[in-house]
Write an enzyme that holds these catalytic residues in place. Structure first.
Site, short mmCIF file in Angstrom:
data_model
loop_
_atom_site.label_atom_id
_atom_site.label_comp_id
_atom_site.label_asym_id
_atom_site.label_seq_id
_atom_site.Cartn_x
_atom_site.Cartn_y
_atom_site.Cartn_z
N ASP A 9 35.39 -25.65 59.68
CA ASP A 9 36.03 -26.15 58.53
C ASP A 9 34.87 -26.30 57.44
O ASP A 9 33.95 -26.84 57.67
CB ASP A 9 36.83 -27.19 58.50
N ARG A 10 35.32 -26.27 56.21
CA ARG A 10 34.48 -26.39 55.08
C ARG A 10 34.27 -27.90 54.72
O ARG A 10 33.47 -28.69 54.99
CB ARG A 10 34.82 -25.31 54.13
N ASP A 11 35.20 -28.28 53.82
CA ASP A 11 35.22 -29.34 53.25
C ASP A 11 35.26 -30.65 54.29
O ASP A 11 36.51 -30.58 54.83
CB ASP A 11 36.50 -29.44 52.00
N TYR A 25 40.09 -33.08 49.29
CA TYR A 25 40.25 -32.22 48.55
C TYR A 25 38.76 -31.43 48.33
O TYR A 25 37.75 -32.21 48.39
CB TYR A 25 40.77 -32.67 46.88
N CYS A 101 46.73 -16.18 58.41
CA CYS A 101 45.31 -16.86 58.15
C CYS A 101 45.26 -18.26 57.67
O CYS A 101 44.20 -18.86 58.17
CB CYS A 101 44.48 -15.99 57.40
N ARG A 102 46.40 -18.77 57.19
CA ARG A 102 46.27 -20.13 56.71
C ARG A 102 46.29 -21.03 57.84
O ARG A 102 47.21 -21.13 58.43
CB ARG A 102 47.36 -20.41 55.84
N LYS A 103 45.06 -22.04 58.10
CA LYS A 103 45.19 -22.81 59.13
C LYS A 103 46.45 -23.92 58.98
O LYS A 103 46.69 -24.28 57.72
CB LYS A 103 43.78 -23.77 59.23
N ASP A 128 38.04 -31.42 60.40
CA ASP A 128 38.35 -32.82 60.10
C ASP A 128 39.82 -32.92 59.90
O ASP A 128 40.34 -34.21 59.37
CB ASP A 128 37.54 -33.25 58.92
#
Length: 180
Positions: A9-11, A25, A101-103, A128
């Protein structure tokens, strides 16, 4: 022989999430992007061990009209220039059920795995949030939750490991997490 991957994951995993009212966010601009301590080193260790490194990120604010696509692309360009990543996969859809595709849906992981010969059962999803863990479980990956203390529900599928940072997740992947 199929490859192994670490889906990230990114953020909140690679960069600092902006937390408001217990919810994470994304940064609002590339200048707000702050790579978390230890992330470049953790990714380098995983890459040296032969893992494909792929960011899988939901960015629904594009569909909602609150973040321009150009901002997300600029953040990703900065990440790609800074970190040893093989790919960045992004879901830009705004609502659950709108796509695969949206987790927590596993579409980004499944497509990357099929396109690049990845053995998903020998791969990992690090996130996270509950959406990350449930997407990884649905794709057949082993899952690692970076506990951030957000005010949201738990994953439907318990993670295989819980830790506090990507560096700790990399330690687990490289030692205890060798077999599917």
């Amino acid at each position: 022989m199929k490859r192994r991957a670490v889906y990230l994951d990114r953020d909140g995993v690679l960069n600092r999430a902006v937390v408001r009212d217990g919810k994470p966010y994304p940064p609002a601009s590339p200048t707000e992007l702050e790579i978390l301590p230890g992330v470049p080193e953790a990714l380098a260790r995983l890459r040296d061990a032969g893992f494909r490194l792929v960011v899988v990120t939901n960015q629904p604010d594009v569909a909602r009209g609150t973040t321009p696509l150009s901002t997300v692309e600029a953040i990703h360009a900065r990440m790609a220039a800074t970190l040893p990543l093989d790919a960045i996969e992004t879901c830009l859809h705004g609502h659950d059920g709108e796509c695969d595709c949206r987790k927590p849906q596993p579409g980004m992981l499944l497509r990357d795995g099929a396109a690049h010969g990845v053995d998903l059962r020998a791969s990992f999803m690090v996130g996270d949030r509950w959406r990350d863990i449930d997407a990884g479980a649905a794709a057949g990956c082993r899952t690692i939750l970076i506990e951030a203390g957000y005010d949201e529900r738990a994953p439907a599928h318990p993670p295989h490991h819980v830790c506090g940072s990507l560096a700790e997740a990399a330690d687990w992947i490289l030692s205890e997490g060798k077999s599917p």
